[in-house]
Motif scaffolding. Structure first.
Motif, PDB file in Angstrom:
ATOM      1  N   THR A   1       0.702  -1.276   0.093  1.00 18.73           N
ATOM      2  CA  THR A   1      -0.091  -0.083   0.047  1.00 18.73           C
ATOM      3  C   THR A   1       0.903   1.249   0.068  1.00 18.73           C
ATOM      4  OG1 THR A   1      -1.795  -1.030   1.113  1.00 18.73           O
ATOM      5  CG2 THR A   1      -1.861   1.215   1.107  1.00 18.73           C
ATOM      6  N   SER A   2       2.003   1.327   0.778  1.00 22.60           N
ATOM      7  CA  SER A   2       2.808   2.357   0.873  1.00 22.60           C
ATOM      8  C   SER A   2       3.328   2.652  -0.549  1.00 22.60           C
ATOM      9  CB  SER A   2       4.020   2.119   1.856  1.00 22.60           C
ATOM     10  OG  SER A   2       4.744   1.236   1.387  1.00 22.60           O
ATOM     11  N   TYR A   3       3.576   1.892  -1.330  1.00 25.75           N
ATOM     12  CA  TYR A   3       4.165   1.871  -2.498  1.00 25.75           C
ATOM     13  C   TYR A   3       3.243   2.335  -3.719  1.00 25.75           C
ATOM     14  CZ  TYR A   3       9.021   0.760  -1.774  1.00 25.75           C
ATOM     15  OH  TYR A   3      10.480   0.716  -1.301  1.00 25.75           O
ATOM     16  N   GLY A   4       1.949   2.200  -3.153  1.00 22.93           N
ATOM     17  CA  GLY A   4       0.824   2.284  -4.292  1.00 22.93           C
ATOM     18  C   GLY A   4       0.524   1.458  -5.076  1.00 22.93           C
ATOM     19  N   ILE A   5       0.852   0.121  -4.557  1.00 21.97           N
ATOM     20  CA  ILE A   5       0.470  -1.105  -5.471  1.00 21.97           C
ATOM     21  C   ILE A   5      -0.988  -1.707  -4.980  1.00 21.97           C
ATOM     22  CG2 ILE A   5       1.416  -3.508  -6.019  1.00 21.97           C
ATOM     23  CD1 ILE A   5       4.260  -2.544  -5.354  1.00 21.97           C
ATOM     24  N   PRO A   6      -1.681  -1.651  -6.093  1.00 17.88           N
ATOM     25  CA  PRO A   6      -3.176  -2.479  -5.603  1.00 17.88           C
ATOM     26  C   PRO A   6      -2.766  -3.851  -5.468  1.00 17.88           C
ATOM     27  CG  PRO A   6      -3.034  -1.611  -7.806  1.00 17.88           C
ATOM     28  CD  PRO A   6      -1.756  -1.079  -7.416  1.00 17.88           C
ATOM     29  N   PHE A   7      -3.540  -4.604  -4.992  1.00 19.04           N
ATOM     30  CA  PHE A   7      -3.557  -6.143  -4.786  1.00 19.04           C
ATOM     31  C   PHE A   7      -4.957  -6.746  -4.194  1.00 19.04           C
ATOM     32  CE2 PHE A   7      -2.390  -4.361  -0.793  1.00 19.04           C
ATOM     33  CZ  PHE A   7      -3.091  -5.057   0.289  1.00 19.04           C
ATOM     34  N   SER A   8      -4.860  -7.865  -4.542  1.00 21.78           N
ATOM     35  CA  SER A   8      -6.067  -8.604  -3.872  1.00 21.78           C
ATOM     36  C   SER A   8      -5.514  -9.860  -2.984  1.00 21.78           C
ATOM     37  CB  SER A   8      -6.909  -9.611  -5.038  1.00 21.78           C
ATOM     38  OG  SER A   8      -6.065 -10.440  -5.719  1.00 21.78           O
ATOM     39  N   TYR A   9      -6.355 -10.088  -1.729  1.00 23.84           N
ATOM     40  CA  TYR A   9      -5.723 -10.705  -0.792  1.00 23.84           C
ATOM     41  C   TYR A   9      -6.946 -12.082  -0.546  1.00 23.84           C
ATOM     42  CZ  TYR A   9      -5.023 -12.538   4.136  1.00 23.84           C
ATOM     43  OH  TYR A   9      -4.707 -13.447   5.191  1.00 23.84           O
ATOM     44  N   GLU A  10      -6.490 -13.377  -0.784  1.00 22.70           N
ATOM     45  CA  GLU A  10      -6.811 -14.406  -0.808  1.00 22.70           C
ATOM     46  C   GLU A  10      -8.090 -14.697  -1.816  1.00 22.70           C
ATOM     47  OE1 GLU A  10      -6.307 -16.062   3.893  1.00 22.70           O
ATOM     48  OE2 GLU A  10      -8.214 -15.070   3.212  1.00 22.70           O
ATOM     49  N   GLU A  11      -7.683 -14.239  -3.170  1.00 22.88           N
ATOM     50  CA  GLU A  11      -8.478 -14.392  -4.250  1.00 22.88           C
ATOM     51  C   GLU A  11      -8.285 -15.806  -4.688  1.00 22.88           C
ATOM     52  OE1 GLU A  11      -7.996 -11.330  -7.266  1.00 22.88           O
ATOM     53  OE2 GLU A  11      -8.581 -12.806  -8.829  1.00 22.88           O
ATOM     54  N   MET A  12      -9.502 -16.335  -4.911  1.00 17.47           N
ATOM     55  CA  MET A  12      -9.551 -17.837  -5.540  1.00 17.47           C
ATOM     56  C   MET A  12      -8.731 -17.931  -6.805  1.00 17.47           C
ATOM     57  SD  MET A  12     -12.781 -20.152  -6.169  1.00 17.47           S
ATOM     58  CE  MET A  12     -13.439 -19.316  -7.576  1.00 17.47           C
ATOM     59  N   PHE A  13      -7.837 -18.837  -6.749  1.00 11.73           N
ATOM     60  CA  PHE A  13      -6.788 -19.334  -8.007  1.00 11.73           C
ATOM     61  C   PHE A  13      -8.072 -19.964  -8.803  1.00 11.73           C
ATOM     62  CE2 PHE A  13      -3.706 -21.595 -10.313  1.00 11.73           C
ATOM     63  CZ  PHE A  13      -2.760 -20.550 -10.429  1.00 11.73           C
ATOM     64  N   PRO A  14      -7.788 -19.508 -10.042  1.00 15.28           N
ATOM     65  CA  PRO A  14      -8.640 -20.152 -11.157  1.00 15.28           C
ATOM     66  C   PRO A  14      -8.879 -21.589 -11.456  1.00 15.28           C
ATOM     67  CG  PRO A  14      -7.080 -18.765 -12.443  1.00 15.28           C
ATOM     68  CD  PRO A  14      -6.693 -18.612 -10.972  1.00 15.28           C
ATOM     69  N   VAL A  15      -7.573 -22.052 -11.060  1.00 19.65           N
ATOM     70  CA  VAL A  15      -7.523 -23.726 -11.298  1.00 19.65           C
ATOM     71  C   VAL A  15      -7.434 -24.467 -10.078  1.00 19.65           C
ATOM     72  CG1 VAL A  15      -5.900 -25.328 -12.562  1.00 19.65           C
ATOM     73  CG2 VAL A  15      -6.146 -23.067 -13.342  1.00 19.65           C
ATOM     74  N   THR A  16      -7.994 -25.639 -10.054  1.00 19.53           N
ATOM     75  CA  THR A  16      -8.064 -26.452  -8.986  1.00 19.53           C
ATOM     76  C   THR A  16      -6.556 -27.534  -8.856  1.00 19.53           C
ATOM     77  OG1 THR A  16      -9.256 -28.160  -9.906  1.00 19.53           O
ATOM     78  CG2 THR A  16     -10.392 -26.370  -8.563  1.00 19.53           C
TER      79      THR A  16
END
Length: 258
Positions: A157-172
């Motif tokens: 966040t301090s570097y201004g980098i957007p991210f998602s946390y624990e987003e589901m990986f598309p492949v099982t």
């Protein structure tokens, strides 16, 4: 709208659907109630109405219908009370999130937001959220599982980098299991980086799960040191914030259009 308000609205809709079903079933349910009469070694069941008492001991369909009628009557009463509680909670709940509050301010404040840099966005998979496991809050307002993940999230966040946390990986996995990377970063140039931080490597079961993740990532062309970052706590549970900062500067920032 806050997550809590969404939960309240969803629950209200659910309760209304249940109420509609229950009312429909009660409309077609038999009138009256069940009464039991003791016999020497057993009991007999009777269907009682205002003008008639009928032995239904050998009529399981009627018995079930009368049981369902009684249960649905109780459910209807409970649902009506729940709906009243939910409606009051929705009316009394005060908004507290940025987007909700900014709408209530004078126009000058909404216009003024155009003159400040966009705040880096962080998203969280709320389907996995649990207050028992997600105890730590980051500067971006999301909830994470460990203090080490707080360090990583705050650094991004301090570097201004957007991210998602624990987003589901598309492949099982090969066993059909879903995995949820700790952090997923979509860089300005379209490069996708997964960042896993492992804090419980002293636990064998935990280690096995991480190996399964690695196997899945490898099958999808994620390579450690390139588009897959792996960090871990030391033997004392510590996390090196300086190392986290170095990783961001060397492995992520070159792909960001800053």
């Amino acid at each position: 709208m806050s997550t809590f308000l969404s939960i309240l609205n969803n629950e209200l809709e659910k309760q209304r659907l249940i109420l509609h079903r229950v009312k429909s079933e009660l409309k077609n349910a038999p009138k009256g109630f069940l009464r039991a009469r003791k016999r020497r070694n057993t009991i007999s069941l009777y269907h009682v109405t205002s003008s008639l008492e009928t032995n239904v001991t050998k009529n399981p369909e009627k018995i079930k219908a009368l049981i369902d009628q009684k249960i649905n009557a109780k459910i209807e009463k409970a649902i009506n009370a729940n709906i009243a509680v939910l409606q009051k909670a929705l009316a009394d709940f005060q908004p507290y999130e940025y987007n909700d509050i900014i709408k209530t301010l004078p126009d000058v404040y909404r216009l003024a937001t155009r003159f400040i840099p966009e705040i880096p966005k962080a998203t969280q998979n709320m389907l996995l959220f649990s207050p028992e496991t997600h105890k730590h809050t980051t500067t971006s307002g999301i909830y994470v599982r460990s203090k080490s993940e707080v360090i990583i999230a705050n650094a991004l966040t301090s570097y201004g980098i957007p991210f998602s946390y624990e987003e589901m990986f598309p492949v099982t996995t090969s066993k059909g299991k879903r995995v949820y990377p700790d952090f997923k970063i979509v860089c300005s140039d379209g490069y996708i980086i997964i960042w896993e931080h492992w804090g419980l490597l002293s636990n064998i079961d935990y280690c096995s799960k991480q190996v399964n993740k690695l196997n899945l990532y490898q099958s999808q062309n994620y390579v450690i040191g390139e588009n897959l970052i792996i960090t871990m706590d030391d033997c004392n549970g510590g996390c090196n914030a300086q190392k986290i900062d170095e990783i961001i500067r060397t492995s992520i920032l070159p792909h960001m259009d800053f």
